[in-house]
Design a protein around this motif. Structure first.
Motif, PDB file in Angstrom:
ATOM      1  N   LEU A 179       1.781  -4.614   3.235  1.00 28.78           N
ATOM      2  CA  LEU A 179       2.990  -3.838   3.510  1.00 28.78           C
ATOM      3  C   LEU A 179       2.785  -2.373   3.159  1.00 28.78           C
ATOM      4  O   LEU A 179       2.475  -2.040   2.017  1.00 28.78           O
ATOM      5  CB  LEU A 179       4.139  -4.407   2.654  1.00 28.78           C
ATOM      6  CG  LEU A 179       5.441  -3.623   2.582  1.00 28.78           C
ATOM      7  CD1 LEU A 179       6.168  -3.669   3.910  1.00 28.78           C
ATOM      8  CD2 LEU A 179       6.331  -4.172   1.466  1.00 28.78           C
ATOM      9  N   ILE A 180       2.948  -1.506   4.155  1.00 33.07           N
ATOM     10  CA  ILE A 180       2.937  -0.067   3.883  1.00 33.07           C
ATOM     11  C   ILE A 180       4.358   0.402   3.943  1.00 33.07           C
ATOM     12  O   ILE A 180       5.041   0.149   4.938  1.00 33.07           O
ATOM     13  CB  ILE A 180       2.135   0.668   4.957  1.00 33.07           C
ATOM     14  CG1 ILE A 180       0.712   0.207   4.841  1.00 33.07           C
ATOM     15  CG2 ILE A 180       2.226   2.160   4.785  1.00 33.07           C
ATOM     16  CD1 ILE A 180      -0.136   0.780   5.887  1.00 33.07           C
ATOM     17  N   LEU A 233       0.875  -1.167   0.000  1.00 32.38           N
ATOM     18  CA  LEU A 233       0.000   0.000   0.000  1.00 32.38           C
ATOM     19  C   LEU A 233       0.911   1.216   0.000  1.00 32.38           C
ATOM     20  O   LEU A 233       1.719   1.383   0.922  1.00 32.38           O
ATOM     21  CB  LEU A 233      -0.824  -0.069   1.287  1.00 32.38           C
ATOM     22  CG  LEU A 233      -2.050   0.768   1.445  1.00 32.38           C
ATOM     23  CD1 LEU A 233      -3.072   0.429   0.371  1.00 32.38           C
ATOM     24  CD2 LEU A 233      -2.638   0.501   2.831  1.00 32.38           C
ATOM     25  N   ILE A 234       0.810   2.022  -1.050  1.00 29.37           N
ATOM     26  CA  ILE A 234       1.664   3.205  -1.112  1.00 29.37           C
ATOM     27  C   ILE A 234       0.792   4.443  -1.341  1.00 29.37           C
ATOM     28  O   ILE A 234      -0.410   4.333  -1.612  1.00 29.37           O
ATOM     29  CB  ILE A 234       2.744   3.088  -2.221  1.00 29.37           C
ATOM     30  CG1 ILE A 234       2.117   3.032  -3.621  1.00 29.37           C
ATOM     31  CG2 ILE A 234       3.625   1.866  -1.995  1.00 29.37           C
ATOM     32  CD1 ILE A 234       3.143   3.112  -4.764  1.00 29.37           C
ATOM     33  N   GLY A 235       1.409   5.595  -1.242  1.00 30.21           N
ATOM     34  CA  GLY A 235       0.678   6.839  -1.458  1.00 30.21           C
ATOM     35  C   GLY A 235       1.358   7.959  -0.707  1.00 30.21           C
ATOM     36  O   GLY A 235       2.106   7.703   0.238  1.00 30.21           O
ATOM     37  N   PRO A 236       1.096   9.193  -1.098  1.00 29.49           N
ATOM     38  CA  PRO A 236       1.753  10.333  -0.473  1.00 29.49           C
ATOM     39  C   PRO A 236       1.413  10.457   1.015  1.00 29.49           C
ATOM     40  O   PRO A 236       0.458   9.842   1.488  1.00 29.49           O
ATOM     41  CB  PRO A 236       1.214  11.544  -1.252  1.00 29.49           C
ATOM     42  CG  PRO A 236       0.276  11.041  -2.271  1.00 29.49           C
ATOM     43  CD  PRO A 236       0.151   9.570  -2.154  1.00 29.49           C
ATOM     44  N   ASN A 237       2.178  11.276   1.726  1.00 29.55           N
ATOM     45  CA  ASN A 237       1.890  11.555   3.134  1.00 29.55           C
ATOM     46  C   ASN A 237       0.470  12.050   3.281  1.00 29.55           C
ATOM     47  O   ASN A 237       0.015  12.884   2.497  1.00 29.55           O
ATOM     48  CB  ASN A 237       2.837  12.637   3.689  1.00 29.55           C
ATOM     49  CG  ASN A 237       4.286  12.157   3.767  1.00 29.55           C
ATOM     50  OD1 ASN A 237       5.183  12.800   3.264  1.00 29.55           O
ATOM     51  ND2 ASN A 237       4.495  11.027   4.372  1.00 29.55           N
ATOM     52  N   LYS A 261      -2.977   5.847   4.582  1.00 33.46           N
ATOM     53  CA  LYS A 261      -2.434   4.488   4.717  1.00 33.46           C
ATOM     54  C   LYS A 261      -2.539   3.981   6.155  1.00 33.46           C
ATOM     55  O   LYS A 261      -3.047   2.886   6.403  1.00 33.46           O
ATOM     56  CB  LYS A 261      -0.972   4.442   4.243  1.00 33.46           C
ATOM     57  CG  LYS A 261      -0.782   4.922   2.809  1.00 33.46           C
ATOM     58  CD  LYS A 261       0.671   4.926   2.391  1.00 33.46           C
ATOM     59  CE  LYS A 261       1.552   5.867   3.196  1.00 33.46           C
ATOM     60  NZ  LYS A 261       1.246   7.302   3.018  1.00 33.46           N
ATOM     61  N   SER A 262      -2.047   4.787   7.094  1.00 34.78           N
ATOM     62  CA  SER A 262      -2.075   4.343   8.500  1.00 34.78           C
ATOM     63  C   SER A 262      -3.502   4.225   9.003  1.00 34.78           C
ATOM     64  O   SER A 262      -3.829   3.304   9.771  1.00 34.78           O
ATOM     65  CB  SER A 262      -1.282   5.304   9.392  1.00 34.78           C
ATOM     66  OG  SER A 262       0.085   5.236   9.066  1.00 34.78           O
TER      67      SER A 262
END
Ligand SMILES: Nc1ncnc2c1ncn2[C@@H]1O[C@H](COP(=O)(O)OP(=O)(O)OP(=O)(O)O)[C@@H](O)[C@H]1O
Ligand SMILES: [Mg+2]
Length: 249
Positions: A200-201, A34-38, A42-43
């Motif tokens: 997985l982040i 799992l990805i993506g900007p701040n 995600k959290s």
């Protein structure tokens, strides 16, 4: 068939929709990144999945069991473990004691029918097995808090494995690591896929592209794209919102 399915998850913080109808699945033995900007959510998504936060909508299934309204503790019992972005290691205790505590907490009745001696032996054997899985068998007597950061993260992974998870949630396992420790963690995660499916982040794109079978990209709480590494690498919008820009943290 998917081992884990999250469907249409929603989480609002006041007027902000931090998780906006997110659906996500993980197959057996799969690493799904799992990805993506701040601030993409995600959290928050991991907190919804692990049960630290209640969802405002949607459902979560693991291995045919609905977890949506279960407590975080019950989710662990049903096979969902997580490692924390902030380590959950007891810093003043030895590596072995940390592992023994975790093993004992998850042993349920499995050692109860044995005498005290063999029960203790069983727990110790399992603790040593976990240490071996993450490469800490030579450091059992070390006080956890005195170990380098990268080694403490490995212990954190071993503690999560004590629950014998079907799905392991890893929230930024490489955070704060140098290249050498990161590479070791990549190798460790690659070995773990035979025991548990992994969500997985991670911000380290080299690690993500080495490990992931599938990648989902979050942006403003929504899934922007989901697919294999080639699909994500070549996705124009993903390149624009995330891969194309240098990470600023
Ligand atoms: N407890 C909270 N209360 C209010 N807003 C929150 C809370 N937790 C997160 N948010 C907001 O929700 C959005 C998503 O945050 P989240 O921490 O899930 O993002 P993230 O993708 O994990 O970011 P990062 O890459 O920085 O870890 C952000 O706008 C954040 O400010
Ligand atoms: Mg986060």
């Amino acid at each position: 068939m998917s081992l884990f399915v999250a469907q249409d998850l929603v989480k609002r913080f006041g007027g902000l929709v931090a998780t906006d109808q997110v659906s996500l699945s993980v197959g057996p033995g799969e690493v799904h990144a799992l990805i993506g900007p701040n601030g993409a959510g995600k959290s928050t998504l991991v907190n919804l999945i692990s049960g630290l936060l209640p969802a405002d909508g949607g459902s979560i299934m693991l291995d045919g069991v609905e977890l949506t309204t279960m407590s975080a503790h019950d989710r662990v019992r049903h096979g969902l473990s997580r490692c924390f972005q902030i380590t959950s290691v007891f810093r003043g205790d030895s590596v072995l004691d940390n592992l023994l505590l975790a093993v004992q907490a998850h042993s349920g009745s499995s050692f109860r029918c044995l005498g005290r001696r063999s029960a203790e032996g069983g727990l110790r054997e399992r603790a040593q097995e976990l240490a071996h899985k993450v490469g800490l068998e030579d450091r059992l007597d070390r006080v956890a808090g005195t170990l380098p950061h990268g080694v403490q993260r490995k212990l954190d992974v071993a503690l999560a494995l004590a629950a014998r998870p079907k799905l392991l949630l890893l929230d930024e396992p490489m955070a704060g690591m140098g290249p050498e420790d990161s590479q070791q963690m990549v190798e460790l995660i690659a070995r773990l896929r035979s025991e548990a499916a992994i969500l997985l982040i991670e911000h380290d794109m080299d690690a993500v592209f080495q490990l992931a079978d599938r990648i989902s990209v979050l942006d403003y709480g929504k899934v922007l794209a989901s697919g294999d590494t080639t699909y994500i690498r070549e996705h124009p919008e993903v390149q624009a919102v995330y891969l194309g820009v240098e990470e600023v943290r």
